[in-house]
Design an enzyme around this catalytic site. Structure first.
Site, PDB file in Angstrom:
ATOM      1  N   GLY A 132      -2.793 -15.631  32.217  1.00 12.58           N
ATOM      2  CA  GLY A 132      -3.111 -15.813  30.802  1.00 12.58           C
ATOM      3  C   GLY A 132      -2.504 -17.079  30.222  1.00 12.58           C
TER       4      GLY A 132
ATOM      5  CG  ASP B 102      10.037 -18.456  47.143  1.00 16.93           C
ATOM      6  OD1 ASP B 102      10.444 -19.029  46.114  1.00 16.93           O
ATOM      7  OD2 ASP B 102      10.655 -17.504  47.666  1.00 16.93           O
TER       8      ASP B 102
ATOM      9  CB  CYS C 122       7.777 -10.151  29.257  1.00 13.28           C
ATOM     10  SG  CYS C 122       7.031  -8.983  28.088  1.00 13.28           S
TER      11      CYS C 122
END
Length: 453
Positions: free
Chosen positions: A263, A309, A380
Site C-alpha cells: 500500500g 533480506d 504500526c
C-alpha cells in the site's frame, strides 16, 4: 447450518490452527460462500467480534465449563467462543446462538462434544453479560488483570500502551485507547496522486484519503483499476511525510525496504512518478512480494521489486538512495482494530526478537542512504521498545545522523491541524482514539551531507 455462522467458524478455525489473518481470509470466504450483503455483515460481525473479545470469552467459557479453556478441544472452544459472543454481545436469539454453535461442534467433533457444548452454552445463556463480567473479574489477581478481562486486551499489552501514553504525558487516555481498539474502524481509501482524485467524505489529515462511499469498498477499488485502494489514513500519512520532508529533485532514488503488502509502495510510486524520482521496492517473503507487484499495477512505469533480506539488500547498495522507507516488521499492536487476533497471537518474547531485527534493518538502511539522504522509520506499533527504543539505539552508535522534526514535517503535510504530542524528539505517534488512524509511529533520520558529520 446458517451460512454466515459457518463462514465465521471456518475463519476462526483457520486463525487458531493455521495462524491465518482474518482480514485477508474473511473476504475470500464470504465471496466463496456467495453470501448476500446481510449475511456478509453478520459473518463479519461474528468473526471480528469473537476475535476481539476472545480472552474475555475464554474466561467465561472456563467458568461455565468448570475447566480451563486450554483443556477444551480447540475446535470446540472456537465454537463456544462464537456462541458466547452471540449470547453476550449481539441481538441474536439465544436459542439460535446455542443451536447453531452446537451444530458446528457436532459437525466438527461429533455428538459427545456437542452435548458438552450444549451444556456450556445453556449455562452461559442463563446469566446476563454483566453477571458474567462480575464473575470473571472476581477472580482477577490485579487491577490490570481486571482491566484485561473488561477490555479484552492481554495484560502485557495494556501495560505497554500505558507506558507509551505516559511518555506523552497522556496516561489518562488509556481507557479511550482500549475502547477504540475494540471498535470497528471505518473504511478509508487512498487516491493515488496523479492517477485518481479523492472522493467524499474527505478524511481530516491526509490529502489523499477519503471515506468509503458505502457498499463493498473492493468494488470501488476494482472500478478505479487500483488507482483507488483501501488504506488506513495513518499509513498514508507516514508515506506522505517521507515524500514531503523536502522538495523532490528529479532523478532521486527511493527505496521501500520492507514493502509488503504494497500500500505505501503504491502511494510512493505515484508520487515518484509525478516528480521524476525512481522507486525500488523490496519484500523478503515471495507471496507478499507478489502483493506488492499487484499493488503497483495501477501505477504506470516499472518499479523493480526485489525479494531479498532487507539487511542484505541495503548492505549491497551503500550510499545509493536519497529516501528510504523502513516500515519494519513489528508486533502490529497499532492495528488491533483491524487485526484483532494479533493481541492474542503476540507475546512479550516477540518484542525482543522484533527489536533486534528492526535495529538491524534501520542500521542497514542508514548505510544505504546517499549523503544528505533521509530514512523514515515506521512501525504500526506504539510499543516504546519498537519505536523510540530502536531509534535511540541507532542514533547512539552513529555520528553521521541527524534526527529531523517529523512533527513539523507532518504538520505541513496534513489538510487540517493535528494533535501530536511533543516529547522533545520530533517523533510522531498516531493513535486510533485521538486521530482515528492506526497507531503508526514515525521518525525521520538524515545522513550528514558530503563533508559533514
Amino acid at each position: 447450518m446458517q451460512p454466515a455462522r459457518a463462514v465465521a467458524y471456518g475463519v476462526l478455525r483457520a486463525v487458531t490452527e493455521d495462524d491465518a489473518y482474518a482480514n485477508l481470509l474473511l473476504p475470500a470466504s464470504i465471496a466463496e460462500a456467495g453470501l448476500d450483503q446481510k449475511d456478509a455483515a453478520l459473518a463479519t460481525e461474528l468473526t471480528y467480534g469473537t476475535l476481539r473479545k476472545r480472552g474475555t470469552y475464554d474466561a467465561i467459557v472456563a467458568a461455565a465449563a468448570g475447566r480451563p479453556a486450554s483443556e477444551i478441544d480447540p475446535a470446540v472452544l472456537d465454537a463456544l467462543r462464537l456462541g458466547a459472543h452471540q449470547l453476550l454481545s449481539t441481538r441474536v436469539a439465544g436459542h439460535a446462538a446455542v443451536n447453531e454453535s452446537v451444530n458446528l461442534v457436532a459437525t466438527a467433533q461429533g455428538r459427545g462434544a456437542a452435548g458438552f457444548a450444549n451444556a456450556v452454552l445453556r449455562r452461559i445463556g442463563r446469566e446476563t453479560p454483566g453477571a458474567w463480567q462480575r464473575t470473571i473479574e472476581e477472580g482477577a489477581r490485579s487491577d490490570d488483570e481486571r482491566l484485561s478481562l473488561r477490555t479484552a486486551h492481554p495484560v502485557w499489552i495494556i501495560r505497554a500502551m500505558r507506558r507509551a501514553l505516559a511518555a506523552e504525558g497522556r496516561e489518562d487516555e488509556l481507557d479511550a485507547l482500549l475502547s477504540a481498539d475494540n471498535a470497528s474502524p471505518e473504511v478509508t481509501l487512498v487516491a493515488l496522486p496523479g492517477l485518481a482524485e479523492p472522493g467524499e467524505p474527505r478524511r481530516p489529515y491526509a490529502p489523499t484519503a477519503f471515506g468509503s462511499p458505502g457498499g463493498d469498498p473492493h468494488r470501488v477499488v476494482a472500478d478505479a483499476a487500483g488507482t483507488v485502494r483501501v488504506q488506513d489514513e495513518g499509513s498514508q500519512l507516514v508515506a506522505l511525510a517521507l515524500a514531503g520532508v523536502r522538495p523532490i529533485a528529479g532523478g532521486e532514488q527511493w527505496l521501500d525496504l520492507c514493502a509488503g503488502p504494497g500500500g505505501k509502495t503504491a502511494l510512493l510510486a505515484a508520487i515518484a512518478r509525478e516528480n521524476g524520482a525512481v522507486l525500488e521496492a523490496n519484500e523478503v517473503v515471495p507471496a507478499r512480494a507478489g502483493l506488492v507487484r499487484n499493488a503497483l499495477r495501477a501505477v504506470p512505469g516499472d518499479v523493480v521489486v526485489h525479494e531479498e533480506d532487507g539487511r542484505a539488500l541495503a548492505a549491497s547498495r551503500p550510499g545509493a538512495f536519497d529516501r528510504i522507507l523502513v516500515d519494519a516488521p513489528c508486533t502490529g499492536l497499532g492495528a488491533l482494530r483491524r487485526r484483532p487476533e494479533a493481541r492474542w497471537r503476540k507475546t512479550p518474547a516477540d518484542v525482543a526478537e522484533l527489536v533486534a531485527l528492526q535495529t538491524e534493518l534501520l542500521t542497514a538502511a542508514v548505510d544505504a542512504l546517499a549523503p544528505g539522504g533521509v530514512v523514515a522509520y515506521v512501525t504500526c506499533s506504539p510499543h516504546l521498545a519498537e519505536t523510540t527504543g530502536v531509534v535511540s539505539e541507532v542514533l547512539r552508535d552513529r555520528d553521521d545522523l541527524t534526527e529531523l522534526d517529523a512533527r513539523a514535517v507532518l504538520s505541513e503535510v496534513v489538510r487540517s491541524p493535528i494533535d501530536l504530542a511533543d516529547d522533545g524528539t520530533g517523533r510522531v505517534q498516531l493513535w486510533p482514539h485521538r486521530h482515528g488512524t492506526d497507531a503508526m509511529f514515525l521518525a525521520l533520520l538524515q545522513r550528514a551531507p558530503e563533508g559533514e558529520k
